[in-house]
Write a protein that holds these residues in place. Structure first.
Motif, PDB file in Angstrom:
ATOM      1  N   ARG A  83      17.582 -40.297  17.870  1.00  0.00           N
ATOM      2  CA  ARG A  83      16.538 -39.561  17.262  1.00  0.00           C
ATOM      3  C   ARG A  83      15.250 -39.908  17.827  1.00  0.00           C
ATOM      4  NH1 ARG A  83      17.772 -39.237  10.711  1.00  0.00           N
ATOM      5  NH2 ARG A  83      19.472 -38.428  11.843  1.00  0.00           N
ATOM      6  N   SER A  84      14.463 -38.889  17.747  1.00  0.00           N
ATOM      7  CA  SER A  84      12.985 -38.953  18.284  1.00  0.00           C
ATOM      8  C   SER A  84      12.079 -38.168  17.140  1.00  0.00           C
ATOM      9  CB  SER A  84      12.784 -38.154  19.524  1.00  0.00           C
ATOM     10  OG  SER A  84      13.544 -38.814  20.661  1.00  0.00           O
ATOM     11  N   TYR A  85      10.975 -38.608  17.118  1.00  0.00           N
ATOM     12  CA  TYR A  85      10.039 -37.862  16.130  1.00  0.00           C
ATOM     13  C   TYR A  85       8.801 -37.351  16.812  1.00  0.00           C
ATOM     14  CZ  TYR A  85      12.951 -40.867  13.422  1.00  0.00           C
ATOM     15  OH  TYR A  85      14.234 -41.305  12.751  1.00  0.00           O
ATOM     16  N   ASP A  86       8.461 -36.075  16.544  1.00  0.00           N
ATOM     17  CA  ASP A  86       7.632 -35.455  17.468  1.00  0.00           C
ATOM     18  C   ASP A  86       6.090 -34.975  16.743  1.00  0.00           C
ATOM     19  OD1 ASP A  86       9.493 -35.414  19.634  1.00  0.00           O
ATOM     20  OD2 ASP A  86      10.410 -33.625  18.345  1.00  0.00           O
ATOM     21  N   TRP A  87       5.019 -35.238  17.486  1.00  0.00           N
ATOM     22  CA  TRP A  87       3.718 -34.598  17.001  1.00  0.00           C
ATOM     23  C   TRP A  87       3.234 -33.786  18.086  1.00  0.00           C
ATOM     24  CZ3 TRP A  87       5.995 -38.893  15.317  1.00  0.00           C
ATOM     25  CH2 TRP A  87       5.623 -39.302  13.987  1.00  0.00           C
ATOM     26  N   ALA A  88       2.053 -33.105  17.738  1.00  0.00           N
ATOM     27  CA  ALA A  88       1.489 -32.135  18.821  1.00  0.00           C
ATOM     28  C   ALA A  88      -0.233 -32.378  18.529  1.00  0.00           C
ATOM     29  CB  ALA A  88       1.888 -30.747  18.604  1.00  0.00           C
ATOM     30  N   HIS A  89      -0.665 -32.494  19.794  1.00  0.00           N
ATOM     31  CA  HIS A  89      -2.319 -32.312  19.714  1.00  0.00           C
ATOM     32  C   HIS A  89      -2.598 -31.002  20.228  1.00  0.00           C
ATOM     33  CE1 HIS A  89      -6.305 -33.098  20.097  1.00  0.00           C
ATOM     34  NE2 HIS A  89      -6.419 -34.396  19.634  1.00  0.00           N
ATOM     35  N   LEU A  90      -3.013 -30.101  19.265  1.00  0.00           N
ATOM     36  CA  LEU A  90      -3.283 -28.794  20.013  1.00  0.00           C
ATOM     37  C   LEU A  90      -4.659 -28.706  20.660  1.00  0.00           C
ATOM     38  CD1 LEU A  90      -2.292 -26.414  16.588  1.00  0.00           C
ATOM     39  CD2 LEU A  90      -0.972 -27.282  18.621  1.00  0.00           C
ATOM     40  N   GLY A  91      -5.540 -29.337  20.436  1.00  0.00           N
ATOM     41  CA  GLY A  91      -6.764 -29.256  21.363  1.00  0.00           C
ATOM     42  C   GLY A  91      -6.466 -29.681  22.744  1.00  0.00           C
ATOM     43  N   GLU A  92      -5.804 -30.850  22.758  1.00  0.00           N
ATOM     44  CA  GLU A  92      -5.415 -31.490  24.189  1.00  0.00           C
ATOM     45  C   GLU A  92      -4.195 -30.825  25.008  1.00  0.00           C
ATOM     46  OE1 GLU A  92      -7.709 -32.839  25.776  1.00  0.00           O
ATOM     47  OE2 GLU A  92      -8.637 -33.936  24.244  1.00  0.00           O
ATOM     48  N   ARG A  93      -3.383 -30.027  23.892  1.00  0.00           N
ATOM     49  CA  ARG A  93      -2.277 -29.534  24.521  1.00  0.00           C
ATOM     50  C   ARG A  93      -1.193 -30.584  24.988  1.00  0.00           C
ATOM     51  NH1 ARG A  93      -4.079 -23.842  27.415  1.00  0.00           N
ATOM     52  NH2 ARG A  93      -5.592 -23.341  26.000  1.00  0.00           N
ATOM     53  N   VAL A  94      -0.768 -31.699  24.116  1.00  0.00           N
ATOM     54  CA  VAL A  94       0.082 -32.411  24.141  1.00  0.00           C
ATOM     55  C   VAL A  94       0.985 -32.730  23.006  1.00  0.00           C
ATOM     56  CG1 VAL A  94      -0.081 -35.081  24.619  1.00  0.00           C
ATOM     57  CG2 VAL A  94      -1.792 -33.605  25.854  1.00  0.00           C
ATOM     58  N   PHE A  95       2.273 -33.180  23.643  1.00  0.00           N
ATOM     59  CA  PHE A  95       3.224 -33.449  22.550  1.00  0.00           C
ATOM     60  C   PHE A  95       3.292 -34.823  22.420  1.00  0.00           C
ATOM     61  CE2 PHE A  95       5.607 -29.210  23.417  1.00  0.00           C
ATOM     62  CZ  PHE A  95       5.487 -28.699  22.416  1.00  0.00           C
ATOM     63  N   ALA A  96       3.551 -35.593  21.377  1.00  0.00           N
ATOM     64  CA  ALA A  96       3.612 -37.060  21.446  1.00  0.00           C
ATOM     65  C   ALA A  96       5.038 -37.241  20.789  1.00  0.00           C
ATOM     66  CB  ALA A  96       2.707 -37.690  20.681  1.00  0.00           C
ATOM     67  N   THR A  97       5.884 -38.110  21.488  1.00  0.00           N
ATOM     68  CA  THR A  97       7.368 -38.322  20.791  1.00  0.00           C
ATOM     69  C   THR A  97       7.506 -39.853  20.696  1.00  0.00           C
ATOM     70  OG1 THR A  97       8.203 -36.320  21.777  1.00  0.00           O
ATOM     71  CG2 THR A  97       9.820 -38.231  21.407  1.00  0.00           C
ATOM     72  N   LEU A  98       7.956 -40.212  19.477  1.00  0.00           N
ATOM     73  CA  LEU A  98       8.014 -41.450  19.156  1.00  0.00           C
ATOM     74  C   LEU A  98       9.932 -41.935  18.975  1.00  0.00           C
ATOM     75  CD1 LEU A  98       5.589 -42.262  16.417  1.00  0.00           C
ATOM     76  CD2 LEU A  98       5.557 -43.417  18.607  1.00  0.00           C
ATOM     77  N   HIS A  99      10.243 -42.960  19.450  1.00  0.00           N
ATOM     78  CA  HIS A  99      11.723 -43.280  19.165  1.00  0.00           C
ATOM     79  C   HIS A  99      11.724 -44.771  19.489  1.00  0.00           C
ATOM     80  CE1 HIS A  99      12.994 -43.926  23.421  1.00  0.00           C
ATOM     81  NE2 HIS A  99      11.900 -43.394  23.702  1.00  0.00           N
ATOM     82  N   LEU A 100      12.954 -45.317  18.853  1.00  0.00           N
ATOM     83  CA  LEU A 100      13.238 -46.574  19.235  1.00  0.00           C
ATOM     84  C   LEU A 100      14.046 -46.909  20.402  1.00  0.00           C
ATOM     85  CD1 LEU A 100      14.233 -47.544  15.382  1.00  0.00           C
ATOM     86  CD2 LEU A 100      12.155 -48.134  16.834  1.00  0.00           C
ATOM     87  N   GLY A 101      13.777 -47.754  21.261  1.00  0.00           N
ATOM     88  CA  GLY A 101      14.421 -47.984  22.250  1.00  0.00           C
ATOM     89  C   GLY A 101      15.905 -48.732  22.132  1.00  0.00           C
ATOM     90  N   THR A 102      16.648 -48.906  23.174  1.00  0.00           N
ATOM     91  CA  THR A 102      17.962 -49.727  22.970  1.00  0.00           C
ATOM     92  C   THR A 102      17.623 -50.959  22.671  1.00  0.00           C
ATOM     93  OG1 THR A 102      17.710 -50.269  25.481  1.00  0.00           O
ATOM     94  CG2 THR A 102      19.219 -48.377  24.917  1.00  0.00           C
TER      95      THR A 102
END
Length: 219
Positions: A83-102
């Motif tokens: 499972r991954s958790y997503d954010w967006a910065h509309l001004g910079e046009r960037v997605f950010a995704t957080l997740h836990l590694g193995t």
């Protein structure tokens, strides 16, 4: 060597082959079929079940102007979904995704899809070790252990000269679609580089199994 000794060698080889296959067969499949990874939306922003370990990074993202989108799941063949958790910065046009590694440690990466004029490519910047690639329409790299602020500055610099998608594309649906396009397109080279070792260990395991049975038939 006695019959029992030979049997012990064969069984030991087969046991080793089973262990190698359990650890690596799914990676071999991922190398061969990177587009087989299934990506599905999991929960909208107001229903995200964010792990406590990711909360500090999530707070830093929001302080930088990122807004939560939702979560999604990625499922390779023969593996449980992650499972991954997503954010967006509309001004910079960037997605950010957080997740836990193995290793259960927090991981963050930034992703920007490019418009069709740039071959429908991507720019990816991660805070953990990731292959460095610079191809037409595709840039991937990392700054290990970088803060979200530093990572964002580096990512924006790497976008210079390229054309990010429109701000209206940076939605939850857009993030899921970008993930699918990455696995089915320009991300394949990176996936294969990451999973080449799994393919080699799988080949070794299958060779052990084949030699064990051929040896028994020859005996």
């Amino acid at each position: 060597m006695s019959v029992l000794g030979q049997l012990g060698v064969v069984l030991g080889g087969l046991a080793l082959a089973v262990v190698l296959l359990r650890l690596n067969f799914w990676r071999a499949l991922l190398f061969l079929f990177p587009g087989s990874v299934r990506i599905e939306p999991e929960a909208p922003a107001d229903q995200m079940d964010l792990p406590d370990a990711l909360a500090p990074l999530a707070g830093q993202l929001q302080a930088l102007g990122f807004t939560p989108l939702g979560s999604h799941e990625e499922k390779p063949l023969l593996q449980r979904a992650t499972r991954s958790y997503d954010w967006a910065h509309l001004g910079e046009r960037v997605f950010a995704t957080l997740h836990l590694g193995t290793d259960d440690l927090p991981r963050l990466y930034l992703l920007t899809p490019l418009v069709s004029g740039d071959s429908g490519g991507f720019v990816v910047t991660a805070s953990y070790r990731r292959p460095a690639l610079d191809l037409p329409g595709y840039r991937s790299g990392s700054l290990e252990d970088a803060s979200p602020e530093r990572l964002l500055r580096a990512h924006v610099r790497r976008l210079e000269g390229l054309s990010p998608g429109a701000a209206s594309d940076f939605t939850w649906e857009g993030r899921v679609q970008a993930g699918r396009a990455w696995y089915q397109g320009l991300g394949r080279k990176e996936i294969r580089r990451q999973n080449l070792q799994g393919l080699l260990w799988t080949a070794i395991a299958l060779a052990i199994v084949a030699s064990s049975f051929l040896g028994r038939r020859a005996g």
